[in-house]
Scaffold this motif. Structure first.
Motif, PDB file in Angstrom:
ATOM      1  N   ALA A   1       0.063   2.387   5.601  1.00 30.31           N
ATOM      2  CA  ALA A   1       0.828   2.260   4.351  1.00 30.31           C
ATOM      3  C   ALA A   1       2.161   1.540   4.551  1.00 30.31           C
ATOM      4  O   ALA A   1       2.740   1.560   5.633  1.00 30.31           O
ATOM      5  CB  ALA A   1       1.079   3.646   3.757  1.00 30.31           C
TER       6      ALA A   1
ATOM      7  N   THR B   1       0.838  -1.199   0.000  1.00 36.73           N
ATOM      8  CA  THR B   1       0.000   0.000   0.000  1.00 36.73           C
ATOM      9  C   THR B   1       0.872   1.247   0.000  1.00 36.73           C
ATOM     10  O   THR B   1       1.807   1.362   0.800  1.00 36.73           O
ATOM     11  CB  THR B   1      -0.922   0.015   1.229  1.00 36.73           C
TER      12      THR B   1
ATOM     13  N   ARG C   1      -9.880   9.802   2.213  1.00 31.01           N
ATOM     14  CA  ARG C   1      -8.856   9.054   1.479  1.00 31.01           C
ATOM     15  C   ARG C   1      -9.540   8.087   0.519  1.00 31.01           C
ATOM     16  O   ARG C   1     -10.593   7.538   0.812  1.00 31.01           O
ATOM     17  CB  ARG C   1      -7.919   8.337   2.445  1.00 31.01           C
TER      18      ARG C   1
ATOM     19  N   VAL D   1       5.246   5.800   1.752  1.00 30.83           N
ATOM     20  CA  VAL D   1       4.562   7.089   1.658  1.00 30.83           C
ATOM     21  C   VAL D   1       5.217   7.923   0.560  1.00 30.83           C
ATOM     22  O   VAL D   1       6.448   8.049   0.517  1.00 30.83           O
ATOM     23  CB  VAL D   1       4.630   7.859   3.002  1.00 30.83           C
TER      24      VAL D   1
ATOM     25  N   ALA E   1      -4.019   6.962   7.019  1.00 30.84           N
ATOM     26  CA  ALA E   1      -3.538   6.361   5.768  1.00 30.84           C
ATOM     27  C   ALA E   1      -2.046   6.075   5.841  1.00 30.84           C
ATOM     28  O   ALA E   1      -1.573   5.030   5.379  1.00 30.84           O
ATOM     29  CB  ALA E   1      -3.841   7.294   4.590  1.00 30.84           C
TER      30      ALA E   1
ATOM     31  N   ALA F   1       0.671   5.387   0.338  1.00 34.54           N
ATOM     32  CA  ALA F   1      -0.137   6.561   0.694  1.00 34.54           C
ATOM     33  C   ALA F   1       0.495   7.802   0.068  1.00 34.54           C
ATOM     34  O   ALA F   1       1.717   7.978   0.125  1.00 34.54           O
ATOM     35  CB  ALA F   1      -0.209   6.721   2.204  1.00 34.54           C
TER      36      ALA F   1
ATOM     37  N   VAL G   1      -3.295   5.068  -2.053  1.00 34.37           N
ATOM     38  CA  VAL G   1      -4.279   5.770  -1.235  1.00 34.37           C
ATOM     39  C   VAL G   1      -4.066   7.266  -1.408  1.00 34.37           C
ATOM     40  O   VAL G   1      -3.023   7.805  -1.015  1.00 34.37           O
ATOM     41  CB  VAL G   1      -4.151   5.378   0.255  1.00 34.37           C
TER      42      VAL G   1
ATOM     43  N   THR H   1      -5.007  11.002  -0.360  1.00 35.45           N
ATOM     44  CA  THR H   1      -5.523  11.596   0.879  1.00 35.45           C
ATOM     45  C   THR H   1      -5.803  13.082   0.692  1.00 35.45           C
ATOM     46  O   THR H   1      -5.326  13.712  -0.243  1.00 35.45           O
ATOM     47  CB  THR H   1      -4.513  11.448   2.035  1.00 35.45           C
TER      48      THR H   1
ATOM     49  N   GLU I   1      -8.915   4.821  -2.281  1.00 39.20           N
ATOM     50  CA  GLU I   1      -8.011   3.719  -2.608  1.00 39.20           C
ATOM     51  C   GLU I   1      -8.217   3.256  -4.057  1.00 39.20           C
ATOM     52  O   GLU I   1      -9.344   3.041  -4.477  1.00 39.20           O
ATOM     53  CB  GLU I   1      -8.253   2.550  -1.648  1.00 39.20           C
TER      54      GLU I   1
END
Length: 438
Positions: free
Chosen positions: A90, A11, A47, A93, A86, A13, A62, A64, A49
């Motif tokens: 994650a 994931t 947020r 980032v 988020a 963010a 994601v 935000t 996805e």
């Protein structure tokens, strides 16, 4: 949870100060227009996805809301909290900054938040359109988050190298991708009827921002929720106003997203604020769900605050909604009716994807011929010969007849209603094609 392409790599963010181009970068990296992009600052609030794919590898991005630590307004604080959550969830980032503006106090505040979070960070210097502008990124070394990545989200410069780096940095074992057996639920309603509050009540946490300012939700937000062995994907949407053609800018695109959300959902929850009664706009929202081919449930919200009784509401719903959807009374504030609503969603989805055996359908067709004489014209009478279900999700039926032109509107509606009654398809969009016997 069932999967389609196996687990995602991880994931990512995307965070940053408002209006630095986060949503434009999301759209570039995912090759979509899934994030609302507009020149007004702070368009993204919740947020969002989205699955991205690069060189055959898939991961979750994601998007935000902009983190503006200095803004004291409650909604901006909520945006900041969503962004922090988020980041917590994650694996990597992407911190986006505006290379043309240079380092701002807001950038320094976000950088401090990220240093404390101790998460892997890629610093993205956005709005660098070609190699001659890369020197603009150099001052961002001062943020102490490593070498800045020069990119142009708008024009695509540097984004291929960025995606290579993202794929390299991800752990390779993220959460599974959502499968086709997940129940996709769109939450629809006019502005400020409590859609976000209902979603938070159903999943049991503050997943979307709830505010008493109408129009807080601007995008369609997907939230995955598991209950027993069932997976739900909830979409909380912007409020649907009646005269969409008069809306411009952000409101227009937000409502377009709400309509798209309904079109990819299996079940639509049509929220009605019972403290205000049923208004014309609620019926327009129900019509959106019907046209999008969603199976519908009417949710009578704020039931703890109303003096309206069920018997005041039921006749109006049955008279004015063609699909005759089931209804559930709930209170997001007290939790009353929430479990009943989740049960109703599961039942409605099961009907939405069900198949009626051909033998049962044809026994039903024989009963119809007995119950009401088919229409005739110029001495020629309609004959219902054979029926079969041709698709599910939602159900579509084909009825072979001697002459489709003999089917009157009234008789077609009667058959549709009889079909709903017999096979318990209340609220399900039933389509019937009357075709000439081949």
């Amino acid at each position: 949870m069932s999967t389609t392409d196996g687990p995602l790599l991880g994931t990512v963010a995307i965070v940053g100060f408002p209006n630095v181009g986060k949503s434009t970068l999301v759209n570039r990296l995912t090759e979509s227009r899934a994030a609302v992009v507009h020149e007004t600052s702070g368009v993204t609030r919740d947020r969002k996805e989205i699955v991205a794919e690069w060189i055959g590898k898939r991961f979750l991005i994601v998007d935000t809301g902009g983190v503006d630590v200095a803004d004291p307004s409650p909604i901006t604080r909520s945006v900041g909290e969503q962004a922090r959550e988020a980041v917590d969830d994650a694996d990597l980032v992407l911190f986006v900054v505006d290379a043309r503006t240079g380092i701002t106090p807001g950038d320094e505040e976000v950088a401090e938040i990220l240093r404390r979070a101790r998460k892997p960070v890629l610093l993205i210097a956005n709005k660098i359109d070609d190699p001659t502008q890369e020197a603009l990124a150099l001052e961002f070394h001062r943020l102490g988050l490593g070498d800045p990545f020069p990119v142009s989200a708008l024009h695509g410069y540097g984004t291929g190298d960025l995606l290579d780096e993202v794929v390299e940095r991800l752990p390779g074992a993220g959460r599974p991708e959502i499968g086709d057996d997940a129940i996709r639920v769109a939450i629809l309603g006019r502005p400020n009827v409590g859609k976000s509050s209902l979603l938070n009540a159903m999943i049991g946490r503050e997943r979307v921002i709830v505010s008493d300012v109408p129009g807080t939700t601007r995008d369609a937000i997907d939230t995955v929720f598991e209950r027993g062995d069932r997976t739900f994907v909830f979409v909380d949407t912007a409020g649907l106003r009646r005269k969409r053609k008069h809306r411009q800018g952000i409101q227009y695109y937000s409502e377009l997203r709400a309509l798209e959300a309904a079109e990819r959902a299996d079940v639509a929850l049509v929220l009605i604020d019972t403290t205000e009664g049923i208004v014309e706009q609620d019926l327009s929202v129900a019509d959106v769900a019907r046209k999008a081919q969603c199976s519908t449930i009417v949710v009578l919200s704020k039931w703890d605050e109303t003096t309206v009784g069920i018997e005041d509401v039921r006749p109006e719903l049955e008279r004015r909604l063609r699909q005759r959807p089931p209804w559930v009374a709930v209170s997001a504030k007290t939790g009353r009716g929430i479990e009943r609503l989740l049960d109703a969603i599961e039942r409605q989805f099961d009907k939405h994807v069900a198949r009626v055996p051909t033998a049962e359908l044809n026994r039903f067709l024989a009963e119809l011929r007995e119950a009401r004489e088919p229409p005739s014209r110029n001495g020629k009478r309609l004959n219902l010969l054979y029926a079969a279900q041709v698709t599910a999700r939602p159900p579509r039926f084909r009825v072979s007849v001697n002459d489709p032109s003999l089917v009157t509107r009234d008789y077609g509606y009667w058959i549709e209603n009889q079909l709903r009654d017999r096979f318990e398809l209340e609220g399900v969009p039933v389509s019937i094609d009357f075709v000439r016997r081949s």
